[in-house]
Design a protein around this motif. Sequence first.
Motif, PDB file in Angstrom:
ATOM      1  N   VAL A   2       5.404  18.976   3.330  1.00 32.78           N
ATOM      2  CA  VAL A   2       5.902  17.885   2.506  1.00 32.78           C
ATOM      3  C   VAL A   2       7.171  17.313   3.121  1.00 32.78           C
ATOM      4  O   VAL A   2       8.081  18.046   3.492  1.00 32.78           O
ATOM      5  N   ARG A   3       7.187  15.991   3.227  1.00 31.45           N
ATOM      6  CA  ARG A   3       8.364  15.281   3.743  1.00 31.45           C
ATOM      7  C   ARG A   3       8.836  14.285   2.705  1.00 31.45           C
ATOM      8  O   ARG A   3       8.026  13.600   2.077  1.00 31.45           O
ATOM      9  N   ILE A   4      10.148  14.207   2.529  1.00 33.95           N
ATOM     10  CA  ILE A   4      10.758  13.209   1.655  1.00 33.95           C
ATOM     11  C   ILE A   4      11.200  12.072   2.559  1.00 33.95           C
ATOM     12  O   ILE A   4      11.948  12.291   3.521  1.00 33.95           O
ATOM     13  N   LYS A   5      10.742  10.854   2.263  1.00 38.84           N
ATOM     14  CA  LYS A   5      11.055   9.727   3.126  1.00 38.84           C
ATOM     15  C   LYS A   5      11.143   8.450   2.295  1.00 38.84           C
ATOM     16  O   LYS A   5      10.618   8.402   1.187  1.00 38.84           O
ATOM     17  N   TYR A   7      10.223   4.895   0.864  1.00 35.88           N
ATOM     18  CA  TYR A   7       8.960   4.221   0.586  1.00 35.88           C
ATOM     19  C   TYR A   7       8.661   3.211   1.686  1.00 35.88           C
ATOM     20  O   TYR A   7       9.549   2.534   2.193  1.00 35.88           O
ATOM     21  N   ALA A   8       7.389   3.095   2.047  1.00 32.89           N
ATOM     22  CA  ALA A   8       6.900   2.076   2.975  1.00 32.89           C
ATOM     23  C   ALA A   8       5.623   1.494   2.386  1.00 32.89           C
ATOM     24  O   ALA A   8       4.980   2.101   1.522  1.00 32.89           O
ATOM     25  N   ALA A   9       5.236   0.320   2.866  1.00 35.78           N
ATOM     26  CA  ALA A   9       4.080  -0.398   2.311  1.00 35.78           C
ATOM     27  C   ALA A   9       2.817   0.458   2.255  1.00 35.78           C
ATOM     28  O   ALA A   9       2.021   0.336   1.315  1.00 35.78           O
ATOM     29  N   GLU A  10       2.629   1.335   3.230  1.00 31.96           N
ATOM     30  CA  GLU A  10       1.414   2.156   3.227  1.00 31.96           C
ATOM     31  C   GLU A  10       1.363   3.166   2.085  1.00 31.96           C
ATOM     32  O   GLU A  10       0.327   3.782   1.822  1.00 31.96           O
ATOM     33  N   HIS A  11       2.478   3.340   1.375  1.00 30.13           N
ATOM     34  CA  HIS A  11       2.516   4.262   0.244  1.00 30.13           C
ATOM     35  C   HIS A  11       2.059   3.612  -1.064  1.00 30.13           C
ATOM     36  O   HIS A  11       1.864   4.307  -2.068  1.00 30.13           O
ATOM     37  N   PHE A  12       1.903   2.285  -1.067  1.00 21.85           N
ATOM     38  CA  PHE A  12       1.684   1.573  -2.330  1.00 21.85           C
ATOM     39  C   PHE A  12       0.532   2.144  -3.152  1.00 21.85           C
ATOM     40  O   PHE A  12       0.705   2.452  -4.333  1.00 21.85           O
ATOM     41  N   GLU A  13      -0.642   2.263  -2.588  1.00 20.06           N
ATOM     42  CA  GLU A  13      -1.809   2.719  -3.364  1.00 20.06           C
ATOM     43  C   GLU A  13      -1.593   4.130  -3.912  1.00 20.06           C
ATOM     44  O   GLU A  13      -1.980   4.424  -5.048  1.00 20.06           O
ATOM     45  N   GLY A  14      -0.986   5.000  -3.121  1.00 26.85           N
ATOM     46  CA  GLY A  14      -0.717   6.358  -3.585  1.00 26.85           C
ATOM     47  C   GLY A  14       0.292   6.388  -4.712  1.00 26.85           C
ATOM     48  O   GLY A  14       0.140   7.140  -5.681  1.00 26.85           O
ATOM     49  N   VAL A  15       1.342   5.568  -4.601  1.00 23.46           N
ATOM     50  CA  VAL A  15       2.355   5.492  -5.664  1.00 23.46           C
ATOM     51  C   VAL A  15       1.729   4.912  -6.922  1.00 23.46           C
ATOM     52  O   VAL A  15       1.924   5.430  -8.029  1.00 23.46           O
ATOM     53  N   LYS A  16       0.966   3.849  -6.771  1.00 26.20           N
ATOM     54  CA  LYS A  16       0.316   3.202  -7.919  1.00 26.20           C
ATOM     55  C   LYS A  16      -0.577   4.198  -8.658  1.00 26.20           C
ATOM     56  O   LYS A  16      -0.497   4.331  -9.890  1.00 26.20           O
ATOM     57  N   ALA A  17      -1.399   4.931  -7.929  1.00 22.01           N
ATOM     58  CA  ALA A  17      -2.290   5.920  -8.548  1.00 22.01           C
ATOM     59  C   ALA A  17      -1.489   7.030  -9.227  1.00 22.01           C
ATOM     60  O   ALA A  17      -1.832   7.455 -10.340  1.00 22.01           O
ATOM     61  N   ALA A  50       7.535  11.642  -1.707  1.00 20.58           N
ATOM     62  CA  ALA A  50       7.212  12.941  -1.123  1.00 20.58           C
ATOM     63  C   ALA A  50       5.787  12.802  -0.613  1.00 20.58           C
ATOM     64  O   ALA A  50       4.890  12.401  -1.359  1.00 20.58           O
ATOM     65  N   GLU A  51       5.595  13.114   0.661  1.00 17.34           N
ATOM     66  CA  GLU A  51       4.317  12.879   1.310  1.00 17.34           C
ATOM     67  C   GLU A  51       3.889  14.119   2.082  1.00 17.34           C
ATOM     68  O   GLU A  51       4.711  14.816   2.662  1.00 17.34           O
ATOM     69  N   ASP A  52       2.587  14.361   2.061  1.00 14.13           N
ATOM     70  CA  ASP A  52       2.016  15.435   2.865  1.00 14.13           C
ATOM     71  C   ASP A  52       0.700  14.922   3.449  1.00 14.13           C
ATOM     72  O   ASP A  52      -0.203  14.538   2.698  1.00 14.13           O
ATOM     73  N   SER A  53       0.613  14.877   4.764  1.00 15.35           N
ATOM     74  CA  SER A  53      -0.585  14.411   5.467  1.00 15.35           C
ATOM     75  C   SER A  53      -1.046  13.036   4.974  1.00 15.35           C
ATOM     76  O   SER A  53      -2.236  12.798   4.771  1.00 15.35           O
TER      77      SER A  53
END
Length: 140
Positions: A2-5, A7-17, A50-53
């Motif tokens: 897990v990495r804390i970073k 937000y970037a545009a590619e995170h949108f769908e994951g954040v929305k869900a 927070a992102e993992d893979s």
Amino acid sequence: MVRIKPYAAEHFEGVKALWEHVFPNDPMWNRAEFSIPKKLEVQPDLFLVAEDSGQVLGTVMAGYDGHRGWLYSVAVRPDAQRKGIGSSLLAEAERRLAALGCGKINLQIRAGNEAVTAFYRHHGYDVEDRVSMGKRFGSE
């Protein structure tokens, strides 16, 4: 891992869900499609994931107005809870706010959410004797 970073545009769908799952009854103005573009205009470096893979596991939005810091949209996927992700997001948001000179952080929790209250108490937050008031502008 897990990495804390930021937000970037590619995170949108994951954040929305994530937000739709964790905050199912949130009003429209708190939904990802409305709040993310507004946050990216103001202190975008205080919007963390927070992102993992490539999978979004959690979020925190923070803000600092020169007087107080605020935390918003602290969320962790239910299947990823109790693994330190929320604590890591909180710690990184606090670190970034402190680096800006912030001396106090505020947040709001919906009444009756005892599990979340316990989480914040564990991290040194206390319930304060305040009345939270708000006023909406426009059609939001």
